[in-house]
Design a protein around this motif. Structure first.
Motif, PDB file in Angstrom:
ATOM      1  N   GLU A 230       0.772  -1.073   0.301  1.00 26.90           N
ATOM      2  CA  GLU A 230      -0.115   0.053   0.108  1.00 26.90           C
ATOM      3  C   GLU A 230       0.910   1.263  -0.180  1.00 26.90           C
ATOM      4  O   GLU A 230       0.644   2.238  -0.756  1.00 26.90           O
ATOM      5  N   LYS A 231       2.028   1.250   0.657  1.00 27.27           N
ATOM      6  CA  LYS A 231       2.782   2.469   0.894  1.00 27.27           C
ATOM      7  C   LYS A 231       3.772   2.632  -0.269  1.00 27.27           C
ATOM      8  O   LYS A 231       4.063   3.891  -0.473  1.00 27.27           O
ATOM      9  N   GLU A 232       4.105   1.584  -0.699  1.00 26.23           N
ATOM     10  CA  GLU A 232       5.221   1.857  -1.870  1.00 26.23           C
ATOM     11  C   GLU A 232       5.146   1.150  -3.391  1.00 26.23           C
ATOM     12  O   GLU A 232       5.804   1.483  -3.849  1.00 26.23           O
ATOM     13  N   TYR A 233       4.080   0.237  -3.415  1.00 28.69           N
ATOM     14  CA  TYR A 233       4.152  -0.318  -4.671  1.00 28.69           C
ATOM     15  C   TYR A 233       2.511  -0.393  -5.397  1.00 28.69           C
ATOM     16  O   TYR A 233       2.562  -0.612  -6.459  1.00 28.69           O
ATOM     17  N   LYS A 234       1.634   0.057  -4.551  1.00 22.32           N
ATOM     18  CA  LYS A 234       0.338   0.108  -5.263  1.00 22.32           C
ATOM     19  C   LYS A 234       0.069   0.992  -6.559  1.00 22.32           C
ATOM     20  O   LYS A 234      -0.371   0.291  -7.502  1.00 22.32           O
ATOM     21  N   ASN A 235       0.586   1.965  -6.451  1.00 22.45           N
ATOM     22  CA  ASN A 235       0.618   2.665  -7.586  1.00 22.45           C
ATOM     23  C   ASN A 235       1.557   2.365  -8.923  1.00 22.45           C
ATOM     24  O   ASN A 235       1.017   2.523 -10.117  1.00 22.45           O
ATOM     25  N   GLN A 236       2.554   1.691  -8.678  1.00 21.63           N
ATOM     26  CA  GLN A 236       3.346   1.093  -9.593  1.00 21.63           C
ATOM     27  C   GLN A 236       2.814  -0.070 -10.214  1.00 21.63           C
ATOM     28  O   GLN A 236       2.815  -0.214 -11.598  1.00 21.63           O
ATOM     29  N   PHE A 237       2.119  -0.883  -9.256  1.00 19.85           N
ATOM     30  CA  PHE A 237       1.218  -2.083  -9.770  1.00 19.85           C
ATOM     31  C   PHE A 237       0.095  -1.671 -10.821  1.00 19.85           C
ATOM     32  O   PHE A 237      -0.141  -2.339 -11.824  1.00 19.85           O
ATOM     33  N   ASP A 238      -0.272  -0.662 -10.351  1.00 16.89           N
ATOM     34  CA  ASP A 238      -1.651   0.040 -11.091  1.00 16.89           C
ATOM     35  C   ASP A 238      -1.181   0.460 -12.469  1.00 16.89           C
ATOM     36  O   ASP A 238      -1.651   0.163 -13.355  1.00 16.89           O
ATOM     37  N   ALA A 239      -0.210   1.016 -12.560  1.00 16.24           N
ATOM     38  CA  ALA A 239       0.345   1.520 -13.774  1.00 16.24           C
ATOM     39  C   ALA A 239       0.952   0.404 -14.587  1.00 16.24           C
ATOM     40  O   ALA A 239       0.654   0.346 -15.597  1.00 16.24           O
ATOM     41  N   ALA A 240       1.402  -0.636 -14.032  1.00 15.45           N
ATOM     42  CA  ALA A 240       1.911  -1.886 -14.703  1.00 15.45           C
ATOM     43  C   ALA A 240       0.703  -2.875 -15.267  1.00 15.45           C
ATOM     44  O   ALA A 240       0.934  -3.578 -16.011  1.00 15.45           O
ATOM     45  N   GLY A 241      -0.398  -2.549 -14.391  1.00 10.08           N
ATOM     46  CA  GLY A 241      -1.450  -3.291 -15.004  1.00 10.08           C
ATOM     47  C   GLY A 241      -1.206  -4.933 -14.353  1.00 10.08           C
ATOM     48  O   GLY A 241      -1.941  -5.789 -14.796  1.00 10.08           O
ATOM     49  N   ILE A 242      -0.962  -4.858 -13.137  1.00 11.91           N
ATOM     50  CA  ILE A 242      -0.961  -6.368 -12.327  1.00 11.91           C
ATOM     51  C   ILE A 242      -1.275  -6.178 -10.976  1.00 11.91           C
ATOM     52  O   ILE A 242      -1.495  -4.764 -10.714  1.00 11.91           O
ATOM     53  N   GLU A 243      -1.692  -7.197 -10.689  1.00 11.55           N
ATOM     54  CA  GLU A 243      -2.289  -7.327  -9.197  1.00 11.55           C
ATOM     55  C   GLU A 243      -1.551  -8.029  -8.034  1.00 11.55           C
ATOM     56  O   GLU A 243      -0.711  -8.688  -8.356  1.00 11.55           O
ATOM     57  N   TYR A 244      -1.670  -7.626  -6.667  1.00 13.78           N
ATOM     58  CA  TYR A 244      -1.008  -8.213  -5.684  1.00 13.78           C
ATOM     59  C   TYR A 244      -2.364  -8.803  -4.903  1.00 13.78           C
ATOM     60  O   TYR A 244      -3.044  -8.314  -4.494  1.00 13.78           O
ATOM     61  N   PHE A 245      -2.092 -10.043  -4.618  1.00 10.82           N
ATOM     62  CA  PHE A 245      -3.403 -10.735  -4.094  1.00 10.82           C
ATOM     63  C   PHE A 245      -2.965 -11.876  -3.001  1.00 10.82           C
ATOM     64  O   PHE A 245      -1.884 -12.648  -3.115  1.00 10.82           O
ATOM     65  N   TYR A 246      -3.710 -11.538  -1.879  1.00  9.87           N
ATOM     66  CA  TYR A 246      -3.393 -12.403  -0.790  1.00  9.87           C
ATOM     67  C   TYR A 246      -4.530 -13.412  -0.479  1.00  9.87           C
ATOM     68  O   TYR A 246      -5.718 -12.863  -0.514  1.00  9.87           O
ATOM     69  N   THR A 247      -4.055 -14.535   0.022  1.00 11.02           N
ATOM     70  CA  THR A 247      -5.236 -15.385   0.330  1.00 11.02           C
ATOM     71  C   THR A 247      -4.449 -16.536   1.239  1.00 11.02           C
ATOM     72  O   THR A 247      -3.328 -16.512   1.495  1.00 11.02           O
ATOM     73  N   LEU A 248      -5.175 -17.227   1.954  1.00  9.33           N
ATOM     74  CA  LEU A 248      -4.644 -18.490   2.822  1.00  9.33           C
ATOM     75  C   LEU A 248      -3.780 -19.478   1.905  1.00  9.33           C
ATOM     76  O   LEU A 248      -4.360 -19.718   0.933  1.00  9.33           O
ATOM     77  N   ILE A 249      -3.049 -20.209   2.493  1.00  6.44           N
ATOM     78  CA  ILE A 249      -2.158 -21.089   1.745  1.00  6.44           C
ATOM     79  C   ILE A 249      -2.960 -22.131   1.310  1.00  6.44           C
ATOM     80  O   ILE A 249      -2.646 -22.738   0.228  1.00  6.44           O
ATOM     81  N   ASP A 250      -3.885 -22.821   2.003  1.00  9.38           N
ATOM     82  CA  ASP A 250      -4.595 -23.711   1.541  1.00  9.38           C
ATOM     83  C   ASP A 250      -5.707 -23.484   0.216  1.00  9.38           C
ATOM     84  O   ASP A 250      -5.857 -24.073  -0.672  1.00  9.38           O
ATOM     85  N   ASP A 251      -6.098 -22.121   0.342  1.00  7.01           N
ATOM     86  CA  ASP A 251      -6.991 -21.716  -0.889  1.00  7.01           C
ATOM     87  C   ASP A 251      -6.113 -21.435  -1.866  1.00  7.01           C
ATOM     88  O   ASP A 251      -6.259 -21.824  -2.989  1.00  7.01           O
ATOM     89  N   ALA A 252      -4.571 -20.814  -1.729  1.00  5.18           N
ATOM     90  CA  ALA A 252      -3.528 -20.750  -2.764  1.00  5.18           C
ATOM     91  C   ALA A 252      -3.508 -21.947  -3.415  1.00  5.18           C
ATOM     92  O   ALA A 252      -3.377 -21.954  -4.683  1.00  5.18           O
ATOM     93  N   VAL A 253      -3.263 -22.896  -2.657  1.00  9.49           N
ATOM     94  CA  VAL A 253      -3.042 -24.331  -3.381  1.00  9.49           C
ATOM     95  C   VAL A 253      -4.102 -24.664  -4.255  1.00  9.49           C
ATOM     96  O   VAL A 253      -3.813 -25.444  -5.298  1.00  9.49           O
ATOM     97  N   ALA A 254      -5.527 -24.837  -3.481  1.00  5.58           N
ATOM     98  CA  ALA A 254      -6.381 -25.111  -4.543  1.00  5.58           C
ATOM     99  C   ALA A 254      -6.726 -24.259  -5.664  1.00  5.58           C
ATOM    100  O   ALA A 254      -6.792 -24.902  -6.884  1.00  5.58           O
ATOM    101  N   ARG A 255      -6.349 -23.136  -5.881  1.00  2.00           N
ATOM    102  CA  ARG A 255      -6.489 -21.972  -6.775  1.00  2.00           C
ATOM    103  C   ARG A 255      -5.324 -22.340  -7.750  1.00  2.00           C
ATOM    104  O   ARG A 255      -5.495 -22.463  -8.955  1.00  2.00           O
ATOM    105  N   VAL A 256      -4.186 -22.464  -7.321  1.00  2.00           N
ATOM    106  CA  VAL A 256      -2.847 -22.935  -8.213  1.00  2.00           C
ATOM    107  C   VAL A 256      -3.340 -24.236  -9.144  1.00  2.00           C
ATOM    108  O   VAL A 256      -2.952 -24.082 -10.290  1.00  2.00           O
ATOM    109  N   MET A 257      -3.888 -25.201  -8.550  1.00  2.00           N
ATOM    110  CA  MET A 257      -4.088 -26.398  -9.206  1.00  2.00           C
ATOM    111  C   MET A 257      -5.251 -26.322 -10.313  1.00  2.00           C
ATOM    112  O   MET A 257      -5.353 -27.018 -11.349  1.00  2.00           O
ATOM    113  N   LYS A 258      -6.065 -25.214 -10.473  1.00  2.00           N
ATOM    114  CA  LYS A 258      -7.025 -24.777 -11.276  1.00  2.00           C
ATOM    115  C   LYS A 258      -6.774 -23.793 -12.057  1.00  2.00           C
ATOM    116  O   LYS A 258      -7.337 -23.346 -13.128  1.00  2.00           O
ATOM    117  N   SER A 259      -5.502 -23.057 -11.928  1.00  2.00           N
ATOM    118  CA  SER A 259      -5.065 -21.719 -12.443  1.00  2.00           C
ATOM    119  C   SER A 259      -4.496 -22.009 -13.910  1.00  2.00           C
ATOM    120  O   SER A 259      -4.050 -23.265 -14.347  1.00  2.00           O
TER     121      SER A 259
END
Length: 403
Positions: A230-259
């Motif tokens: 939020e303090k250092e990278y949000k604007n740079q990510f917005d300008a680059a058109g990329i996303e920072y995404f947080y989730t729980l590790i078990d949810d991440a594993v499930a999402r990765v397998m279907k990504s």
């Protein structure tokens, strides 16, 4: 074909066993004919590390800080058997660990995908890059085997003598205790390296912990990542058109397998250790996995994700034919040269890296490959080449591409 001229050296760290043999082949066949190579050379082979009391490893890390880009061959981290085999003075530490600590770096690993060798996870269309926080947690733990009934406590004593004390468990019999730690400064460096790397390759960044259960330890990781973003990278990510995404590790594993892949997955130390092996195995071969160490200051060290291929080296010493896969080592060189070209504004280095990677993958896709790939390819016309033949085939393909 005139050679590409370099203006700033890269740091070159030579290594051990079969990968040292491949290193020489790659330089002679794929680099030196096309690039006027400028490198500051350090021999990190185990014998020379022993001769210098491992000072050469320290020197190579200092040079990497100076020049900003390094390429490293696989090296031996000796165990007791290696100490005897190489008649070493002592059991020297991992060169990777030493360099990683001096650069305060984060390791990013990604599979090299190629047609004819499809990932086991059928939805994966693009590489998933694993970012591993290579500090603390279980890798710097303290453990106790509890002999019997008693109270286990977690105690912190401040410099002023103030105590913070919590009961871990009232044991009614034998058991075990493990103490782990981390540092805010290390977590912050990890976060910054992940955000910087995501911006450099313009990919989304995922981060996952278990902060719902670990409301202090894992929660601190999330807090530092979220605040830094939020303090250092949000604007740079917005300008680059990329996303920072947080989730729980078990949810991440499930999402990765279907990504579909194509993102960076930042993990705590243990998670990153395990998940990087899962991704590499699911994509076919550890010899088809890139690895780059990135510091918060934007210093890069490229290497293969695998070891020194000891078994093939012993065969090589006997004069037997080997079919060792050099792809990850080739991609370490292309990654370093591309970064050097980007930093110095030398398009020729970037073009060489792009075309050499294309030539390497095209050679495999044509059916010419090493033995490990032959075992997992879906190409019915595939043919096994030894290491030297494979590297020469890549050179031929590269020259065809550049015509």
């Amino acid at each position: 074909m005139s050679k590409v001229q370099m203006t700033t050296p890269i740091v070159e760290m030579d290594g051990d066993e079969m990968t040292r043999i491949l290193w020489k082949m790659i330089k002679e066949e794929l680099i030196e004919p096309y690039i006027d190579l400028k490198s500051e050379y350090y021999d990190l082979g185990l014998k020379y590390r022993d001769e210098t009391d491992d000072k050469v490893t320290i020197d190579s890390a200092v040079a990497t800080k100076k020049y900003g880009v390094a390429v490293k061959c696989a090296t031996i981290t000796p165990n007791a058997a290696r100490v005897e085999e190489y008649d070493l003075k002592k059991m020297w530490k991992s060169p990777n660990g030493t360099i990683r600590a001096m650069l305060d770096g984060t390791v990013f690993r990604a599979p090299i995908l190629v047609k004819g060798i499809e990932p086991n996870v059928k939805t994966w269309e693009k590489p998933i890059t694993l970012a591993r926080h290579a500090y603390g947690d279980v890798y710097k733990n303290v453990e106790i085997a509890v002999p019997g009934a008693g109270k286990a406590e977690l105690v912190f004593t401040g410099e002023d003598g103030t105590e913070i004390r919590k009961t871990i468990q009232d044991f009614d019999g034998p058991g075990i205790i493990q103490g782990i730690h981390n540092k805010d400064a290390s977590i912050k460096s990890f976060a910054k390296a992940c955000f910087e790397y995501a911006l450099s390759i313009k990919q989304d960044l995922w981060f996952a912990t278990k902060d719902t259960i670990s409301k202090t330890y894992d929660a601190r990781f999330r807090e530092i990542f979220d605040t830094t973003f939020e303090k250092e990278y949000k604007n740079q990510f917005d300008a680059a058109g990329i996303e920072y995404f947080y989730t729980l590790i078990d949810d991440a594993v499930a999402r990765v397998m279907k990504s579909k892949g194509g993102f960076i997955w930042a993990c705590k130390n243990y998670d990153g250790d395990v998940m990087s092996d899962m991704v590499s195995s699911a994509c076919g071969s550890l010899a088809m996995m890139t690895s780059v160490l990135v510091s918060p200051e934007g210093i890069y060290e490229y290497e293969a994700a695998h070891g020194t291929v000891q078994r093939h080296y012993y065969k090589y010493l006997k004069g037997e034919e080997t079919s060792t896969n050099p792809v990850a080592t080739i991609f370490a060189w292309t990654g370093a040269m591309r970064k050097r070209g980007e930093l110095d504004g030398i398009q020729g280095l970037i073009d060489w890296a792009d075309n050499m990677e294309k030539a390497t993958l095209s050679t495999i896709e044509s059916g010419r490959m090493t033995g490990d790939l032959l075992l997992i390819t879906s190409n019915p016309n595939a043919k096994k080449l030894n290491s030297e033949q494979f590297i020469k085939a890549i050179r031929e393909t590269y020259e065809d591409i550049c015509k």
